[in-house]
Design a protein around this motif. Structure first.
Motif, PDB file in Angstrom:
ATOM      1  N   GLU A  61       0.858  -1.182   0.000  1.00 36.81           N
ATOM      2  CA  GLU A  61       0.000   0.000   0.000  1.00 36.81           C
ATOM      3  C   GLU A  61       0.894   1.231   0.000  1.00 36.81           C
ATOM      4  O   GLU A  61       1.943   1.245   0.655  1.00 36.81           O
ATOM      5  CB  GLU A  61      -0.932   0.020   1.202  1.00 36.81           C
ATOM      6  CG  GLU A  61      -1.976   1.115   1.094  1.00 36.81           C
ATOM      7  CD  GLU A  61      -3.175   0.883   1.987  1.00 36.81           C
ATOM      8  OE1 GLU A  61      -4.116   0.206   1.532  1.00 36.81           O
ATOM      9  OE2 GLU A  61      -3.146   1.377   3.127  1.00 36.81           O
ATOM     10  N   ILE A  62       0.459   2.240  -0.747  1.00 35.65           N
ATOM     11  CA  ILE A  62       1.180   3.504  -0.853  1.00 35.65           C
ATOM     12  C   ILE A  62       0.244   4.610  -0.379  1.00 35.65           C
ATOM     13  O   ILE A  62      -0.945   4.604  -0.696  1.00 35.65           O
ATOM     14  CB  ILE A  62       1.638   3.742  -2.305  1.00 35.65           C
ATOM     15  CG1 ILE A  62       2.669   2.678  -2.688  1.00 35.65           C
ATOM     16  CG2 ILE A  62       2.185   5.150  -2.489  1.00 35.65           C
ATOM     17  CD1 ILE A  62       2.977   2.601  -4.144  1.00 35.65           C
ATOM     18  N   SER A  63       0.792   5.543   0.371  1.00 35.63           N
ATOM     19  CA  SER A  63      -0.004   6.660   0.866  1.00 35.63           C
ATOM     20  C   SER A  63       0.844   7.926   0.871  1.00 35.63           C
ATOM     21  O   SER A  63       2.061   7.870   1.045  1.00 35.63           O
ATOM     22  CB  SER A  63      -0.505   6.362   2.285  1.00 35.63           C
ATOM     23  OG  SER A  63      -1.363   7.388   2.729  1.00 35.63           O
ATOM     24  N   VAL A  64       0.177   9.048   0.673  1.00 34.69           N
ATOM     25  CA  VAL A  64       0.816  10.357   0.773  1.00 34.69           C
ATOM     26  C   VAL A  64      -0.287  11.387   0.950  1.00 34.69           C
ATOM     27  O   VAL A  64      -1.421  11.178   0.505  1.00 34.69           O
ATOM     28  CB  VAL A  64       1.688  10.679  -0.468  1.00 34.69           C
ATOM     29  CG1 VAL A  64       0.870  10.808  -1.726  1.00 34.69           C
ATOM     30  CG2 VAL A  64       2.523  11.932  -0.244  1.00 34.69           C
ATOM     31  N   TYR A  69      -4.035  18.946   2.677  1.00 35.85           N
ATOM     32  CA  TYR A  69      -4.656  17.926   3.545  1.00 35.85           C
ATOM     33  C   TYR A  69      -5.564  16.955   2.804  1.00 35.85           C
ATOM     34  O   TYR A  69      -6.510  16.414   3.376  1.00 35.85           O
ATOM     35  CB  TYR A  69      -5.401  18.567   4.726  1.00 35.85           C
ATOM     36  CG  TYR A  69      -4.513  19.467   5.527  1.00 35.85           C
ATOM     37  CD1 TYR A  69      -3.515  18.941   6.347  1.00 35.85           C
ATOM     38  CD2 TYR A  69      -4.645  20.850   5.445  1.00 35.85           C
ATOM     39  CE1 TYR A  69      -2.679  19.773   7.066  1.00 35.85           C
ATOM     40  CE2 TYR A  69      -3.812  21.687   6.162  1.00 35.85           C
ATOM     41  CZ  TYR A  69      -2.827  21.144   6.970  1.00 35.85           C
ATOM     42  OH  TYR A  69      -2.007  21.966   7.675  1.00 35.85           O
ATOM     43  N   ALA A  70      -5.268  16.702   1.562  1.00 33.88           N
ATOM     44  CA  ALA A  70      -5.899  15.606   0.835  1.00 33.88           C
ATOM     45  C   ALA A  70      -4.908  14.446   0.877  1.00 33.88           C
ATOM     46  O   ALA A  70      -3.706  14.658   1.068  1.00 33.88           O
ATOM     47  CB  ALA A  70      -6.194  16.011  -0.604  1.00 33.88           C
ATOM     48  N   ASP A 122     -10.220  13.839   1.435  1.00 35.77           N
ATOM     49  CA  ASP A 122      -9.793  15.035   2.154  1.00 35.77           C
ATOM     50  C   ASP A 122     -10.779  15.291   3.292  1.00 35.77           C
ATOM     51  O   ASP A 122     -11.677  14.480   3.532  1.00 35.77           O
ATOM     52  CB  ASP A 122      -9.678  16.242   1.217  1.00 35.77           C
ATOM     53  CG  ASP A 122     -10.977  16.575   0.508  1.00 35.77           C
ATOM     54  OD1 ASP A 122     -12.066  16.372   1.092  1.00 35.77           O
ATOM     55  OD2 ASP A 122     -10.914  17.051  -0.630  1.00 35.77           O
ATOM     56  N   PHE A 123     -10.622  16.395   3.964  1.00 34.25           N
ATOM     57  CA  PHE A 123     -11.478  16.722   5.102  1.00 34.25           C
ATOM     58  C   PHE A 123     -12.662  17.606   4.722  1.00 34.25           C
ATOM     59  O   PHE A 123     -13.293  18.207   5.578  1.00 34.25           O
ATOM     60  CB  PHE A 123     -10.649  17.414   6.197  1.00 34.25           C
ATOM     61  CG  PHE A 123      -9.647  16.507   6.845  1.00 34.25           C
ATOM     62  CD1 PHE A 123     -10.066  15.476   7.667  1.00 34.25           C
ATOM     63  CD2 PHE A 123      -8.292  16.689   6.643  1.00 34.25           C
ATOM     64  CE1 PHE A 123      -9.147  14.632   8.281  1.00 34.25           C
ATOM     65  CE2 PHE A 123      -7.359  15.856   7.251  1.00 34.25           C
ATOM     66  CZ  PHE A 123      -7.794  14.819   8.072  1.00 34.25           C
TER      67      PHE A 123
END
Length: 131
Positions: A61-64, A69-70, A122-123
């Motif tokens: 899994e890859i995350s950034v 803040y997305a 995102d928020f």
């Protein structure tokens, strides 16, 4: 796929998570190399633990997150392929070129994500973009 590629390009240092050969979670900074033939490509060194971990369990899994803040969470199976076109694409990155000098370097490996899926969220309260 265009939205995923744009997000990864805009946020160049991602974090790649694997299951280590010791059964414990491992997370490392990584860089997206680009899209070629409809596949998302990355590169590494076949002497590193991350390569050995992905050989033992290719589910990653890859995350950034972005400065706004997305974030993206991208899951798939790492498939290593001796694809010279993908290696040439990767080696155009000055950081990669500095490490491997040439696409023919025997320790230089490329892989793509098979069946990539995940979300960009995102928020904002809006529903996440699922792919």
């Amino acid at each position: 796929m265009n939205k995923v590629v744009a997000f990864l390009n805009a946020n160049p240092v991602q974090y790649l998570a694997t299951v280590g050969r010791d059964g414990k979670a491992k997370c490392r900074p990584f860089m997206f190399a680009g899209e070629l033939e409809g596949k998302l490509w990355f590169c590494t060194n076949n002497q590193k633990d991350v390569y050995k971990d992905m050989q033992a369990n290719p589910e990653i899994e890859i995350s950034v997150s972005s400065p706004e803040y997305a974030w993206i969470r991208l899951h798939g199976k790492a498939v290593f392929e001796n694809n010279m076109a993908a290696k040439e694409m990767c080696i155009r990155n000055p950081i990669v070129k500095g490490q491997y000098q040439t696409a023919a370097n025997p320790i230089f490996e490329v892989f793509y994500l098979d069946a990539p899926h995940g979300v960009i969220a995102d928020f904002s309260g809006n529903p996440p973009y699922q792919f």
